[in-house]
Design a protein around this motif. Structure first.
Motif, PDB file in Angstrom:
ATOM      1  N   PRO A 165     -94.355 -70.786  49.801  1.00  0.00           N
ATOM      2  CA  PRO A 165     -93.607 -70.083  50.850  1.00  0.00           C
ATOM      3  C   PRO A 165     -93.378 -70.916  52.099  1.00  0.00           C
ATOM      4  CG  PRO A 165     -95.825 -69.169  50.605  1.00  0.00           C
ATOM      5  CD  PRO A 165     -95.601 -70.089  49.452  1.00  0.00           C
ATOM      6  N   ILE A 166     -94.306 -71.825  52.415  1.00  0.00           N
ATOM      7  CA  ILE A 166     -94.111 -72.693  53.588  1.00  0.00           C
ATOM      8  C   ILE A 166     -92.894 -73.601  53.389  1.00  0.00           C
ATOM      9  CG2 ILE A 166     -95.096 -74.615  54.893  1.00  0.00           C
ATOM     10  CD1 ILE A 166     -97.832 -73.347  54.515  1.00  0.00           C
ATOM     11  N   ILE A 167     -92.766 -74.170  52.200  1.00  0.00           N
ATOM     12  CA  ILE A 167     -91.622 -75.038  51.904  1.00  0.00           C
ATOM     13  C   ILE A 167     -90.318 -74.258  51.993  1.00  0.00           C
ATOM     14  CG2 ILE A 167     -90.512 -76.375  50.071  1.00  0.00           C
ATOM     15  CD1 ILE A 167     -93.337 -77.231  49.185  1.00  0.00           C
ATOM     16  N   ARG A 168     -90.322 -73.036  51.477  1.00  0.00           N
ATOM     17  CA  ARG A 168     -89.118 -72.196  51.555  1.00  0.00           C
ATOM     18  C   ARG A 168     -88.741 -71.911  52.999  1.00  0.00           C
ATOM     19  NH1 ARG A 168     -91.780 -68.123  47.198  1.00  0.00           N
ATOM     20  NH2 ARG A 168     -91.462 -69.391  45.317  1.00  0.00           N
ATOM     21  N   ILE A 169     -89.745 -71.692  53.843  1.00  0.00           N
ATOM     22  CA  ILE A 169     -89.474 -71.435  55.261  1.00  0.00           C
ATOM     23  C   ILE A 169     -88.938 -72.691  55.941  1.00  0.00           C
ATOM     24  CG2 ILE A 169     -90.552 -70.841  57.465  1.00  0.00           C
ATOM     25  CD1 ILE A 169     -92.507 -69.070  55.860  1.00  0.00           C
ATOM     26  N   LEU A 170     -89.503 -73.849  55.608  1.00  0.00           N
ATOM     27  CA  LEU A 170     -89.049 -75.103  56.224  1.00  0.00           C
ATOM     28  C   LEU A 170     -87.593 -75.421  55.880  1.00  0.00           C
ATOM     29  CD1 LEU A 170     -92.183 -77.406  55.767  1.00  0.00           C
ATOM     30  CD2 LEU A 170     -91.318 -76.403  57.894  1.00  0.00           C
ATOM     31  N   TRP A 171     -87.125 -74.963  54.718  1.00  0.00           N
ATOM     32  CA  TRP A 171     -85.729 -75.190  54.347  1.00  0.00           C
ATOM     33  C   TRP A 171     -84.766 -74.446  55.277  1.00  0.00           C
ATOM     34  CZ3 TRP A 171     -83.121 -78.597  51.727  1.00  0.00           C
ATOM     35  CH2 TRP A 171     -83.747 -79.322  50.709  1.00  0.00           C
ATOM     36  N   MET A 172     -85.298 -73.509  56.039  1.00  0.00           N
ATOM     37  CA  MET A 172     -84.448 -72.733  56.934  1.00  0.00           C
ATOM     38  C   MET A 172     -83.782 -73.618  57.989  1.00  0.00           C
ATOM     39  SD  MET A 172     -85.669 -69.579  59.335  1.00  0.00           S
ATOM     40  CE  MET A 172     -84.487 -68.475  60.116  1.00  0.00           C
ATOM     41  N   VAL A 173     -84.517 -74.612  58.491  1.00  0.00           N
ATOM     42  CA  VAL A 173     -83.989 -75.453  59.574  1.00  0.00           C
ATOM     43  C   VAL A 173     -82.764 -76.264  59.138  1.00  0.00           C
ATOM     44  CG1 VAL A 173     -84.539 -77.319  61.174  1.00  0.00           C
ATOM     45  CG2 VAL A 173     -86.210 -75.522  60.730  1.00  0.00           C
ATOM     46  N   PRO A 174     -82.827 -77.038  58.031  1.00  0.00           N
ATOM     47  CA  PRO A 174     -81.611 -77.759  57.637  1.00  0.00           C
ATOM     48  C   PRO A 174     -80.456 -76.840  57.251  1.00  0.00           C
ATOM     49  CG  PRO A 174     -83.363 -78.054  56.010  1.00  0.00           C
ATOM     50  CD  PRO A 174     -83.988 -77.418  57.199  1.00  0.00           C
ATOM     51  N   VAL A 227     -82.719 -82.347  60.691  1.00  0.00           N
ATOM     52  CA  VAL A 227     -82.791 -82.373  59.223  1.00  0.00           C
ATOM     53  C   VAL A 227     -83.876 -83.327  58.720  1.00  0.00           C
ATOM     54  CG1 VAL A 227     -81.519 -82.997  57.138  1.00  0.00           C
ATOM     55  CG2 VAL A 227     -80.452 -81.544  58.863  1.00  0.00           C
ATOM     56  N   PRO A 228     -83.941 -84.586  59.198  1.00  0.00           N
ATOM     57  CA  PRO A 228     -85.009 -85.471  58.692  1.00  0.00           C
ATOM     58  C   PRO A 228     -86.408 -84.993  59.048  1.00  0.00           C
ATOM     59  CG  PRO A 228     -83.839 -86.507  60.506  1.00  0.00           C
ATOM     60  CD  PRO A 228     -83.042 -85.312  60.108  1.00  0.00           C
ATOM     61  N   ILE A 229     -86.576 -84.362  60.219  1.00  0.00           N
ATOM     62  CA  ILE A 229     -87.892 -83.839  60.576  1.00  0.00           C
ATOM     63  C   ILE A 229     -88.315 -82.754  59.587  1.00  0.00           C
ATOM     64  CG2 ILE A 229     -89.177 -82.554  62.328  1.00  0.00           C
ATOM     65  CD1 ILE A 229     -87.474 -83.961  64.444  1.00  0.00           C
ATOM     66  N   SER A 230     -87.389 -81.863  59.246  1.00  0.00           N
ATOM     67  CA  SER A 230     -87.692 -80.792  58.297  1.00  0.00           C
ATOM     68  C   SER A 230     -87.959 -81.360  56.910  1.00  0.00           C
ATOM     69  CB  SER A 230     -86.531 -79.797  58.244  1.00  0.00           C
ATOM     70  OG  SER A 230     -86.290 -79.244  59.508  1.00  0.00           O
ATOM     71  N   PHE A 231     -87.116 -82.298  56.474  1.00  0.00           N
ATOM     72  CA  PHE A 231     -87.325 -82.910  55.161  1.00  0.00           C
ATOM     73  C   PHE A 231     -88.671 -83.618  55.079  1.00  0.00           C
ATOM     74  CE2 PHE A 231     -82.597 -83.318  53.799  1.00  0.00           C
ATOM     75  CZ  PHE A 231     -82.622 -81.968  53.462  1.00  0.00           C
ATOM     76  N   PHE A 279     -94.317 -67.092  63.232  1.00  0.00           N
ATOM     77  CA  PHE A 279     -93.172 -66.189  63.133  1.00  0.00           C
ATOM     78  C   PHE A 279     -92.229 -66.353  64.320  1.00  0.00           C
ATOM     79  CE2 PHE A 279     -91.034 -62.074  63.563  1.00  0.00           C
ATOM     80  CZ  PHE A 279     -90.461 -61.996  62.303  1.00  0.00           C
ATOM     81  N   LEU A 280     -92.769 -66.602  65.507  1.00  0.00           N
ATOM     82  CA  LEU A 280     -91.911 -66.836  66.673  1.00  0.00           C
ATOM     83  C   LEU A 280     -91.046 -68.075  66.467  1.00  0.00           C
ATOM     84  CD1 LEU A 280     -94.285 -65.998  69.666  1.00  0.00           C
ATOM     85  CD2 LEU A 280     -92.372 -64.651  68.791  1.00  0.00           C
ATOM     86  N   CYS A 281     -91.598 -69.097  65.807  1.00  0.00           N
ATOM     87  CA  CYS A 281     -90.805 -70.293  65.507  1.00  0.00           C
ATOM     88  C   CYS A 281     -89.637 -69.950  64.578  1.00  0.00           C
ATOM     89  CB  CYS A 281     -91.691 -71.360  64.872  1.00  0.00           C
ATOM     90  SG  CYS A 281     -92.844 -72.139  66.010  1.00  0.00           S
ATOM     91  N   VAL A 282     -89.905 -69.114  63.592  1.00  0.00           N
ATOM     92  CA  VAL A 282     -88.839 -68.701  62.669  1.00  0.00           C
ATOM     93  C   VAL A 282     -87.741 -67.969  63.426  1.00  0.00           C
ATOM     94  CG1 VAL A 282     -88.296 -67.187  60.721  1.00  0.00           C
ATOM     95  CG2 VAL A 282     -90.338 -68.609  60.642  1.00  0.00           C
ATOM     96  N   LYS A 283     -88.116 -67.033  64.295  1.00  0.00           N
ATOM     97  CA  LYS A 283     -87.115 -66.270  65.035  1.00  0.00           C
ATOM     98  C   LYS A 283     -86.381 -67.142  66.044  1.00  0.00           C
ATOM     99  CE  LYS A 283     -86.309 -62.841  64.179  1.00  0.00           C
ATOM    100  NZ  LYS A 283     -85.422 -62.409  63.070  1.00  0.00           N
ATOM    101  N   MET A 284     -87.035 -68.149  66.593  1.00  0.00           N
ATOM    102  CA  MET A 284     -86.361 -69.048  67.526  1.00  0.00           C
ATOM    103  C   MET A 284     -85.271 -69.851  66.830  1.00  0.00           C
ATOM    104  SD  MET A 284     -87.194 -68.783  70.658  1.00  0.00           S
ATOM    105  CE  MET A 284     -86.595 -70.348  71.302  1.00  0.00           C
ATOM    106  N   VAL A 285     -85.510 -70.221  65.590  1.00  0.00           N
ATOM    107  CA  VAL A 285     -84.464 -70.920  64.818  1.00  0.00           C
ATOM    108  C   VAL A 285     -83.234 -70.026  64.722  1.00  0.00           C
ATOM    109  CG1 VAL A 285     -83.835 -71.824  62.559  1.00  0.00           C
ATOM    110  CG2 VAL A 285     -86.069 -72.353  63.518  1.00  0.00           C
TER     111      VAL A 285
END
Length: 257
Positions: free
Chosen positions: A80-89, A58-62, A246-252
Protein backbone atom coordinates in the motif's frame (compact mmCIF):
# COMPACT_ATOMS: atom_id res chain seq x y z
CA UNK A 1 28.33 -10.39 -10.95
CA UNK A 2 26.63 -9.89 -14.36
CA UNK A 3 23.48 -7.80 -14.60
CA UNK A 4 20.58 -10.24 -14.88
CA UNK A 5 16.90 -10.15 -13.97
CA UNK A 6 17.63 -12.16 -10.84
CA UNK A 7 19.93 -9.52 -9.35
CA UNK A 8 17.87 -6.53 -10.55
CA UNK A 9 18.14 -4.92 -7.09
CA UNK A 10 21.84 -4.36 -7.83
CA UNK A 11 21.50 -2.38 -11.06
CA UNK A 12 17.97 -0.93 -11.07
CA UNK A 13 18.84 2.26 -9.19
CA UNK A 14 21.82 3.25 -11.38
CA UNK A 15 19.64 2.57 -14.43
CA UNK A 16 16.88 4.86 -13.14
CA UNK A 17 19.40 7.64 -12.43
CA UNK A 18 20.80 7.27 -15.95
CA UNK A 19 17.33 7.39 -17.54
CA UNK A 20 16.45 10.47 -15.52
CA UNK A 21 19.58 12.29 -16.71
CA UNK A 22 18.78 11.33 -20.30
CA UNK A 23 15.24 12.66 -19.84
CA UNK A 24 16.64 15.95 -18.56
CA UNK A 25 19.01 16.28 -21.51
CA UNK A 26 16.13 15.67 -23.94
CA UNK A 27 13.28 17.53 -22.23
CA UNK A 28 15.01 20.78 -21.25
CA UNK A 29 16.02 21.73 -24.83
CA UNK A 30 12.48 20.87 -25.99
CA UNK A 31 10.98 23.14 -23.35
CA UNK A 32 13.33 26.00 -24.28
CA UNK A 33 12.48 25.51 -27.94
CA UNK A 34 8.77 25.60 -27.06
CA UNK A 35 9.23 28.87 -25.21
CA UNK A 36 11.06 30.44 -28.14
CA UNK A 37 8.49 29.22 -30.66
CA UNK A 38 5.47 30.55 -28.76
CA UNK A 39 4.78 34.02 -27.52
CA UNK A 40 5.82 33.89 -23.88
CA UNK A 41 2.70 34.73 -21.89
CA UNK A 42 1.53 33.94 -18.38
CA UNK A 43 0.13 30.58 -19.42
CA UNK A 44 3.37 29.50 -21.09
CA UNK A 45 5.45 30.62 -18.12
CA UNK A 46 3.19 28.71 -15.74
CA UNK A 47 3.49 25.60 -17.92
CA UNK A 48 7.29 25.88 -17.97
CA UNK A 49 7.50 26.33 -14.18
CA UNK A 50 5.15 23.38 -13.70
CA UNK A 51 7.44 21.30 -15.91
CA UNK A 52 10.41 22.13 -13.67
CA UNK A 53 8.51 20.94 -10.61
CA UNK A 54 7.46 17.82 -12.52
CA UNK A 55 11.12 16.99 -13.20
CA UNK A 56 11.83 17.43 -9.49
CA UNK A 57 8.94 15.50 -7.96
CA UNK A 58 8.82 12.47 -10.25
CA UNK A 59 12.40 11.23 -9.60
CA UNK A 60 12.00 11.76 -5.85
CA UNK A 61 8.85 9.62 -5.86
CA UNK A 62 10.41 6.97 -8.10
CA UNK A 63 13.41 6.79 -5.81
CA UNK A 64 11.17 6.19 -2.81
CA UNK A 65 9.31 3.47 -4.71
CA UNK A 66 12.59 1.84 -5.74
CA UNK A 67 13.88 1.89 -2.18
CA UNK A 68 10.82 -0.05 -1.08
CA UNK A 69 11.17 -2.53 -3.94
CA UNK A 70 14.86 -3.11 -3.29
CA UNK A 71 14.29 -3.53 0.46
CA UNK A 72 11.04 -5.46 0.16
CA UNK A 73 10.98 -6.99 3.66
CA UNK A 74 7.38 -6.29 4.75
CA UNK A 75 5.15 -6.82 1.68
CA UNK A 76 1.86 -6.42 3.55
CA UNK A 77 2.87 -2.87 4.56
CA UNK A 78 5.03 -1.85 1.60
CA UNK A 79 2.47 -2.71 -1.08
CA UNK A 80 0.00 0.00 0.00
CA UNK A 81 2.89 2.42 0.60
CA UNK A 82 4.11 1.96 -2.99
CA UNK A 83 0.58 2.51 -4.30
CA UNK A 84 0.35 5.74 -2.31
CA UNK A 85 3.75 6.94 -3.56
CA UNK A 86 2.55 6.53 -7.16
CA UNK A 87 0.08 9.31 -6.42
CA UNK A 88 2.74 12.03 -6.73
CA UNK A 89 3.94 11.28 -10.30
CA UNK A 90 0.36 10.64 -11.46
CA UNK A 91 -0.90 13.93 -10.03
CA UNK A 92 2.15 15.87 -11.24
CA UNK A 93 1.89 14.59 -14.78
CA UNK A 94 -1.86 15.13 -14.86
CA UNK A 95 -1.56 18.73 -13.67
CA UNK A 96 1.18 19.49 -16.19
CA UNK A 97 -0.76 18.03 -19.12
CA UNK A 98 -3.99 19.74 -18.06
CA UNK A 99 -2.17 23.08 -17.77
CA UNK A 100 -0.70 22.71 -21.24
CA UNK A 101 -3.90 21.43 -22.90
CA UNK A 102 -6.92 22.71 -20.92
CA UNK A 103 -9.38 21.29 -23.44
CA UNK A 104 -8.48 17.72 -22.51
CA UNK A 105 -8.20 18.37 -18.75
CA UNK A 106 -11.49 16.62 -18.02
CA UNK A 107 -10.20 13.40 -19.58
CA UNK A 108 -6.84 13.22 -17.80
CA UNK A 109 -8.48 14.33 -14.54
CA UNK A 110 -10.68 11.23 -14.78
CA UNK A 111 -7.67 8.99 -14.20
CA UNK A 112 -6.35 11.23 -11.43
CA UNK A 113 -9.60 11.32 -9.48
CA UNK A 114 -10.04 7.56 -9.73
CA UNK A 115 -6.53 7.12 -8.38
CA UNK A 116 -7.31 9.43 -5.47
CA UNK A 117 -10.02 6.99 -4.41
CA UNK A 118 -7.56 4.13 -4.83
CA UNK A 119 -5.03 5.94 -2.61
CA UNK A 120 -7.56 6.30 0.21
CA UNK A 121 -8.34 2.59 -0.15
CA UNK A 122 -4.60 1.81 0.01
CA UNK A 123 -4.15 4.06 3.06
CA UNK A 124 -6.92 2.26 4.89
CA UNK A 125 -5.38 -1.04 3.84
CA UNK A 126 -2.03 0.11 5.22
CA UNK A 127 -3.57 0.88 8.62
CA UNK A 128 -5.54 -2.36 8.67
CA UNK A 129 -2.53 -4.49 7.74
CA UNK A 130 -0.40 -2.83 10.39
CA UNK A 131 -3.00 -3.42 13.10
CA UNK A 132 -3.68 -6.99 11.97
CA UNK A 133 0.00 -7.91 12.02
CA UNK A 134 0.74 -6.29 15.36
CA UNK A 135 -2.54 -7.09 17.12
CA UNK A 136 -4.03 -10.40 15.96
CA UNK A 137 -6.77 -10.03 18.59
CA UNK A 138 -7.71 -6.49 17.52
CA UNK A 139 -11.46 -7.11 17.89
CA UNK A 140 -10.97 -8.17 21.52
CA UNK A 141 -8.90 -5.03 22.15
CA UNK A 142 -11.71 -2.88 20.74
CA UNK A 143 -14.33 -4.66 22.84
CA UNK A 144 -12.29 -3.96 25.98
CA UNK A 145 -12.22 -0.19 25.29
CA UNK A 146 -14.78 2.30 26.58
CA UNK A 147 -17.74 2.99 24.35
CA UNK A 148 -16.87 5.60 21.72
CA UNK A 149 -19.59 8.14 21.00
CA UNK A 150 -19.99 9.73 17.60
CA UNK A 151 -18.12 12.92 16.87
CA UNK A 152 -19.82 16.16 15.77
CA UNK A 153 -21.99 16.56 13.76
CA UNK A 154 -23.26 13.00 14.40
CA UNK A 155 -23.42 13.33 18.20
CA UNK A 156 -27.13 12.48 18.28
CA UNK A 157 -26.71 9.24 16.30
CA UNK A 158 -26.60 5.92 18.20
CA UNK A 159 -23.04 4.85 18.96
CA UNK A 160 -21.58 1.95 17.02
CA UNK A 161 -20.96 -1.11 19.14
CA UNK A 162 -17.31 -1.50 20.07
CA UNK A 163 -15.54 -4.40 18.46
CA UNK A 164 -16.19 -5.92 15.05
CA UNK A 165 -19.20 -3.66 14.32
CA UNK A 166 -17.24 -0.42 14.75
CA UNK A 167 -14.26 -1.80 12.86
CA UNK A 168 -16.40 -2.91 9.93
CA UNK A 169 -18.43 0.31 9.71
CA UNK A 170 -15.34 2.53 9.86
CA UNK A 171 -13.74 0.56 7.03
CA UNK A 172 -16.97 0.59 5.05
CA UNK A 173 -17.38 4.34 5.58
CA UNK A 174 -13.88 5.01 4.25
CA UNK A 175 -14.09 2.57 1.36
CA UNK A 176 -17.49 3.81 0.09
CA UNK A 177 -15.63 6.82 -1.31
CA UNK A 178 -13.48 4.51 -3.41
CA UNK A 179 -16.67 3.38 -5.15
CA UNK A 180 -18.44 6.74 -5.30
CA UNK A 181 -15.52 8.71 -6.75
CA UNK A 182 -14.87 6.58 -9.86
CA UNK A 183 -18.64 6.36 -10.43
CA UNK A 184 -19.17 10.15 -10.32
CA UNK A 185 -16.03 10.67 -12.41
CA UNK A 186 -17.44 8.49 -15.18
CA UNK A 187 -20.74 10.39 -14.97
CA UNK A 188 -18.82 13.68 -15.21
CA UNK A 189 -17.03 12.44 -18.31
CA UNK A 190 -20.33 11.46 -19.94
CA UNK A 191 -21.88 14.82 -19.02
CA UNK A 192 -18.90 16.63 -20.52
CA UNK A 193 -19.33 14.74 -23.79
CA UNK A 194 -23.04 15.66 -23.77
CA UNK A 195 -22.25 19.32 -23.05
CA UNK A 196 -24.12 19.54 -19.72
CA UNK A 197 -21.19 19.39 -17.28
CA UNK A 198 -20.11 23.10 -17.22
CA UNK A 199 -17.26 22.77 -14.72
CA UNK A 200 -16.80 25.66 -12.28
CA UNK A 201 -20.29 27.11 -12.72
CA UNK A 202 -22.33 26.89 -9.51
CA UNK A 203 -25.75 26.48 -11.06
CA UNK A 204 -28.38 23.82 -10.50
CA UNK A 205 -28.92 23.69 -14.25
CA UNK A 206 -25.68 21.78 -14.86
CA UNK A 207 -24.34 18.42 -13.71
CA UNK A 208 -21.12 19.74 -12.15
CA UNK A 209 -22.89 21.29 -9.13
CA UNK A 210 -24.70 18.08 -8.21
CA UNK A 211 -21.60 15.94 -8.65
CA UNK A 212 -19.50 18.29 -6.50
CA UNK A 213 -22.05 18.14 -3.69
CA UNK A 214 -22.32 14.35 -3.92
CA UNK A 215 -18.54 13.90 -4.00
CA UNK A 216 -17.98 16.23 -1.05
CA UNK A 217 -20.61 14.51 1.09
CA UNK A 218 -19.06 11.12 0.32
CA UNK A 219 -15.54 12.36 1.01
CA UNK A 220 -16.48 14.11 4.26
CA UNK A 221 -18.14 10.95 5.54
CA UNK A 222 -15.05 8.93 4.59
CA UNK A 223 -12.87 11.43 6.46
CA UNK A 224 -15.21 11.25 9.45
CA UNK A 225 -14.96 7.45 9.60
CA UNK A 226 -11.18 7.67 9.27
CA UNK A 227 -10.96 10.16 12.16
CA UNK A 228 -13.25 7.99 14.28
CA UNK A 229 -11.14 4.94 13.45
CA UNK A 230 -7.99 6.80 14.51
CA UNK A 231 -9.52 8.18 17.69
CA UNK A 232 -10.53 4.72 18.88
CA UNK A 233 -7.16 3.14 17.98
CA UNK A 234 -4.89 6.12 18.56
CA UNK A 235 -2.66 4.31 21.01
CA UNK A 236 -2.20 1.32 18.70
CA UNK A 237 -1.56 3.49 15.61
CA UNK A 238 0.80 6.05 17.17
CA UNK A 239 4.02 4.15 16.25
CA UNK A 240 3.38 4.72 12.51
CA UNK A 241 2.13 8.34 12.94
CA UNK A 242 -0.80 8.06 10.51
CA UNK A 243 -1.98 11.67 10.88
CA UNK A 244 1.12 13.16 9.26
CA UNK A 245 1.04 10.58 6.48
CA UNK A 246 -2.59 11.28 5.67
CA UNK A 247 -2.05 15.06 5.73
CA UNK A 248 0.72 14.57 3.16
CA UNK A 249 -1.70 12.67 0.92
CA UNK A 250 -4.32 15.42 1.18
CA UNK A 251 -1.71 18.12 0.54
CA UNK A 252 -0.84 16.46 -2.76
CA UNK A 253 -4.53 16.74 -3.72
CA UNK A 254 -4.94 20.37 -2.67
CA UNK A 255 -1.63 21.71 -4.00
CA UNK A 256 -2.00 20.08 -7.40
CA UNK A 257 -5.60 21.34 -7.57
Amino acid sequence: MPCTWRNWRRWIRPLVVFLYLVALVVSLPLCVWELQKLEVGIHTKAWFIAGIFLLMTVPISFWGILQHLVHYTQPELQKPIIRILWMVPIYSLDSWIALKYPTIAIYVDTCRECYEAYVIYSFMGFLSNYLTNRYPNLVLILEAKDQQKHLPPFCCCPAWAMGEVLLFRCKLGVLQYTVVRPFTTIIALICELLGVYDEGNFSFKNAWTYLVIFNNVSQLFAMYCLVLFYKVLREELNPIQPVGKFLCVKMVVFVSF
